[in-house]
Scaffold this motif. Structure first.
Motif, PDB file in Angstrom:
ATOM      1  N   THR A   1      17.650 -45.666 -10.171  1.00  0.00           N
ATOM      2  CA  THR A   1      16.705 -46.770 -10.106  1.00  0.00           C
ATOM      3  C   THR A   1      15.295 -46.225 -10.276  1.00  0.00           C
ATOM      4  OG1 THR A   1      18.154 -47.986  -8.615  1.00  0.00           O
ATOM      5  CG2 THR A   1      15.859 -48.665  -8.683  1.00  0.00           C
TER       6      THR A   1
ATOM      7  N   LYS B   1      11.320 -47.117 -10.096  1.00  0.00           N
ATOM      8  CA  LYS B   1      10.396 -48.083  -9.497  1.00  0.00           C
ATOM      9  C   LYS B   1       9.493 -48.687 -10.566  1.00  0.00           C
ATOM     10  CE  LYS B   1      11.698 -47.252  -5.250  1.00  0.00           C
ATOM     11  NZ  LYS B   1      12.517 -48.199  -4.547  1.00  0.00           N
TER      12      LYS B   1
ATOM     13  N   ASN C   1      12.381 -53.261 -10.325  1.00  0.00           N
ATOM     14  CA  ASN C   1      12.916 -51.922 -10.526  1.00  0.00           C
ATOM     15  C   ASN C   1      13.857 -51.885 -11.722  1.00  0.00           C
ATOM     16  OD1 ASN C   1      11.513 -51.006  -8.319  1.00  0.00           O
ATOM     17  ND2 ASN C   1      13.219 -51.240  -6.911  1.00  0.00           N
TER      18      ASN C   1
ATOM     19  N   ILE D   1      17.032 -50.561 -13.468  1.00  0.00           N
ATOM     20  CA  ILE D   1      18.329 -49.975 -13.147  1.00  0.00           C
ATOM     21  C   ILE D   1      18.816 -49.273 -14.413  1.00  0.00           C
ATOM     22  CG2 ILE D   1      20.667 -50.421 -12.325  1.00  0.00           C
ATOM     23  CD1 ILE D   1      18.348 -51.260 -10.367  1.00  0.00           C
TER      24      ILE D   1
ATOM     25  N   SER E   1      21.542 -46.859 -16.225  1.00  0.00           N
ATOM     26  CA  SER E   1      22.891 -46.306 -16.135  1.00  0.00           C
ATOM     27  C   SER E   1      23.059 -45.206 -17.173  1.00  0.00           C
ATOM     28  CB  SER E   1      23.933 -47.401 -16.377  1.00  0.00           C
ATOM     29  OG  SER E   1      25.214 -46.810 -16.509  1.00  0.00           O
TER      30      SER E   1
ATOM     31  N   THR F   1      15.274 -38.781 -14.068  1.00  0.00           N
ATOM     32  CA  THR F   1      14.819 -39.908 -13.254  1.00  0.00           C
ATOM     33  C   THR F   1      13.808 -39.492 -12.197  1.00  0.00           C
ATOM     34  OG1 THR F   1      16.737 -39.696 -11.809  1.00  0.00           O
ATOM     35  CG2 THR F   1      16.871 -41.320 -13.597  1.00  0.00           C
TER      36      THR F   1
ATOM     37  N   CYS G   1      17.657 -54.833 -17.693  1.00  0.00           N
ATOM     38  CA  CYS G   1      17.190 -53.554 -17.155  1.00  0.00           C
ATOM     39  C   CYS G   1      16.446 -53.696 -15.822  1.00  0.00           C
ATOM     40  CB  CYS G   1      16.275 -52.864 -18.142  1.00  0.00           C
ATOM     41  SG  CYS G   1      17.069 -52.542 -19.733  1.00  0.00           S
ATOM     42  N   HIS G   2      15.716 -54.793 -15.651  1.00  0.00           N
ATOM     43  CA  HIS G   2      14.931 -54.986 -14.440  1.00  0.00           C
ATOM     44  C   HIS G   2      15.706 -55.802 -13.414  1.00  0.00           C
ATOM     45  CE1 HIS G   2      11.045 -53.480 -15.884  1.00  0.00           C
ATOM     46  NE2 HIS G   2      11.447 -53.901 -17.058  1.00  0.00           N
ATOM     47  N   SER G   3      15.718 -55.297 -12.180  1.00  0.00           N
ATOM     48  CA  SER G   3      16.375 -56.052 -11.114  1.00  0.00           C
ATOM     49  C   SER G   3      15.499 -57.236 -10.735  1.00  0.00           C
ATOM     50  CB  SER G   3      16.617 -55.163  -9.904  1.00  0.00           C
ATOM     51  OG  SER G   3      15.391 -54.831  -9.290  1.00  0.00           O
TER      52      SER G   3
END
Length: 78
Positions: free
Chosen positions: A1, A3, A8, A10, A12, A35, A71-73
């Protein structure tokens, strides 16, 4: 994750390496370090082909300005 003020991100690694079949040396260290040491970039920089925008340009795959929730939470960065 990762910031981010816009929610945030995410990321993978498995979906990019295993599912999409991308090679490590194409992306490390040219576009990405890791990351923990990633360089923050703006959406404008990504639209110009930097960072995620190198592939997420609307040609190779969906553009960084499309499908933001991919992509963004939804939970905002803290």
């Amino acid at each position: 994750t990762l910031k981010n003020e816009g929610g945030n991100v995410i990321f993978s690694h498995d979906s990019h390496v295993k599912d999409a079949g991308l090679g490590c040396h194409e992306y490390h260290p040219k576009l990405f370090l890791n990351t923990r040491k990633h360089a923050a970039v703006t959406i404008k920089e990504m639209e110009a082909g930097k960072s995620c925008g190198a592939c997420h340009n609307g040609t190779k795959t969906f553009a960084v300005t499309e499908n933001c929730e991919t992509c963004h939470s939804k939970e905002q960065a803290k």
